[in-house]
Motif scaffolding. Sequence first.
Motif, PDB file in Angstrom:
ATOM      1  N   THR A  24       0.798  -1.226   0.000  1.00 51.05           N
ATOM      2  CA  THR A  24       0.000   0.000   0.000  1.00 51.05           C
ATOM      3  C   THR A  24       0.833   1.281   0.000  1.00 51.05           C
ATOM      4  O   THR A  24       0.277   2.378   0.083  1.00 51.05           O
ATOM      5  CB  THR A  24      -0.969   0.032   1.196  1.00 51.05           C
ATOM      6  OG1 THR A  24      -0.206   0.022   2.414  1.00 51.05           O
ATOM      7  CG2 THR A  24      -1.938  -1.137   1.171  1.00 51.05           C
ATOM      8  N   GLU A  26       2.441   2.955  -2.333  1.00 53.14           N
ATOM      9  CA  GLU A  26       2.140   3.898  -3.411  1.00 53.14           C
ATOM     10  C   GLU A  26       0.814   4.613  -3.162  1.00 53.14           C
ATOM     11  O   GLU A  26       0.712   5.836  -3.314  1.00 53.14           O
ATOM     12  CB  GLU A  26       2.110   3.174  -4.763  1.00 53.14           C
ATOM     13  CG  GLU A  26       2.004   4.124  -5.927  1.00 53.14           C
ATOM     14  CD  GLU A  26       2.128   3.414  -7.271  1.00 53.14           C
ATOM     15  OE1 GLU A  26       1.452   3.866  -8.208  1.00 53.14           O
ATOM     16  OE2 GLU A  26       2.870   2.420  -7.374  1.00 53.14           O
ATOM     17  N   GLU A  27      -0.203   3.882  -2.748  1.00 46.16           N
ATOM     18  CA  GLU A  27      -1.509   4.479  -2.454  1.00 46.16           C
ATOM     19  C   GLU A  27      -1.402   5.426  -1.265  1.00 46.16           C
ATOM     20  O   GLU A  27      -2.002   6.503  -1.252  1.00 46.16           O
ATOM     21  CB  GLU A  27      -2.559   3.398  -2.178  1.00 46.16           C
ATOM     22  CG  GLU A  27      -3.934   3.936  -1.821  1.00 46.16           C
ATOM     23  CD  GLU A  27      -4.580   4.789  -2.914  1.00 46.16           C
ATOM     24  OE1 GLU A  27      -5.446   5.614  -2.578  1.00 46.16           O
ATOM     25  OE2 GLU A  27      -4.223   4.638  -4.105  1.00 46.16           O
ATOM     26  N   ARG A  31      -2.324   9.467  -1.391  1.00 47.14           N
ATOM     27  CA  ARG A  31      -3.283  10.093  -0.471  1.00 47.14           C
ATOM     28  C   ARG A  31      -2.644  11.233   0.312  1.00 47.14           C
ATOM     29  O   ARG A  31      -3.258  12.290   0.499  1.00 47.14           O
ATOM     30  CB  ARG A  31      -3.854   9.048   0.483  1.00 47.14           C
ATOM     31  CG  ARG A  31      -4.762   8.050  -0.206  1.00 47.14           C
ATOM     32  CD  ARG A  31      -5.346   7.051   0.772  1.00 47.14           C
ATOM     33  NE  ARG A  31      -6.071   6.007   0.091  1.00 47.14           N
ATOM     34  CZ  ARG A  31      -6.895   5.160   0.697  1.00 47.14           C
ATOM     35  NH1 ARG A  31      -7.092   5.235   2.004  1.00 47.14           N
ATOM     36  NH2 ARG A  31      -7.517   4.224  -0.004  1.00 47.14           N
ATOM     37  N   LEU A  89      -5.067   2.011   5.628  1.00 47.62           N
ATOM     38  CA  LEU A  89      -3.809   1.506   5.062  1.00 47.62           C
ATOM     39  C   LEU A  89      -2.775   1.162   6.132  1.00 47.62           C
ATOM     40  O   LEU A  89      -1.761   0.531   5.842  1.00 47.62           O
ATOM     41  CB  LEU A  89      -3.202   2.538   4.101  1.00 47.62           C
ATOM     42  CG  LEU A  89      -4.094   2.984   2.934  1.00 47.62           C
ATOM     43  CD1 LEU A  89      -3.372   4.022   2.095  1.00 47.62           C
ATOM     44  CD2 LEU A  89      -4.520   1.805   2.083  1.00 47.62           C
TER      45      LEU A  89
END
Length: 107
Positions: A24, A26-27, A31, A89
Amino acid sequence: MNDKRNDSERTFAAIRRGKIKPGTAEEFAVRVKAGALPVMKKMEGFKAYFLVAGADDTIIAVSLFTNKATAETSTQTLMPWIKENLGPLLASPTEAIDGEVVVSDLA
């Protein structure tokens, strides 16, 4: 730390370290860049921000400010956004470290 620098020359760091769910990073970065960073840039004394994706799904955020109070309360200011947008995340709670930068050298 007592020295002869005036407040405009001082830098304070707000460092946050935590574990994110595998895959996670990259996400998480997307964000933060879209949501948290614009808010931080409006905070009094904001200087710089770094997000480091380390080994073993560790994430480290370093925020730099010229204002000690802002550095110390930056996480509380962003907490509602963090819980809603980054909470899903995170694999564990984050660790917070705040303090004065006593040595720096940016090339």
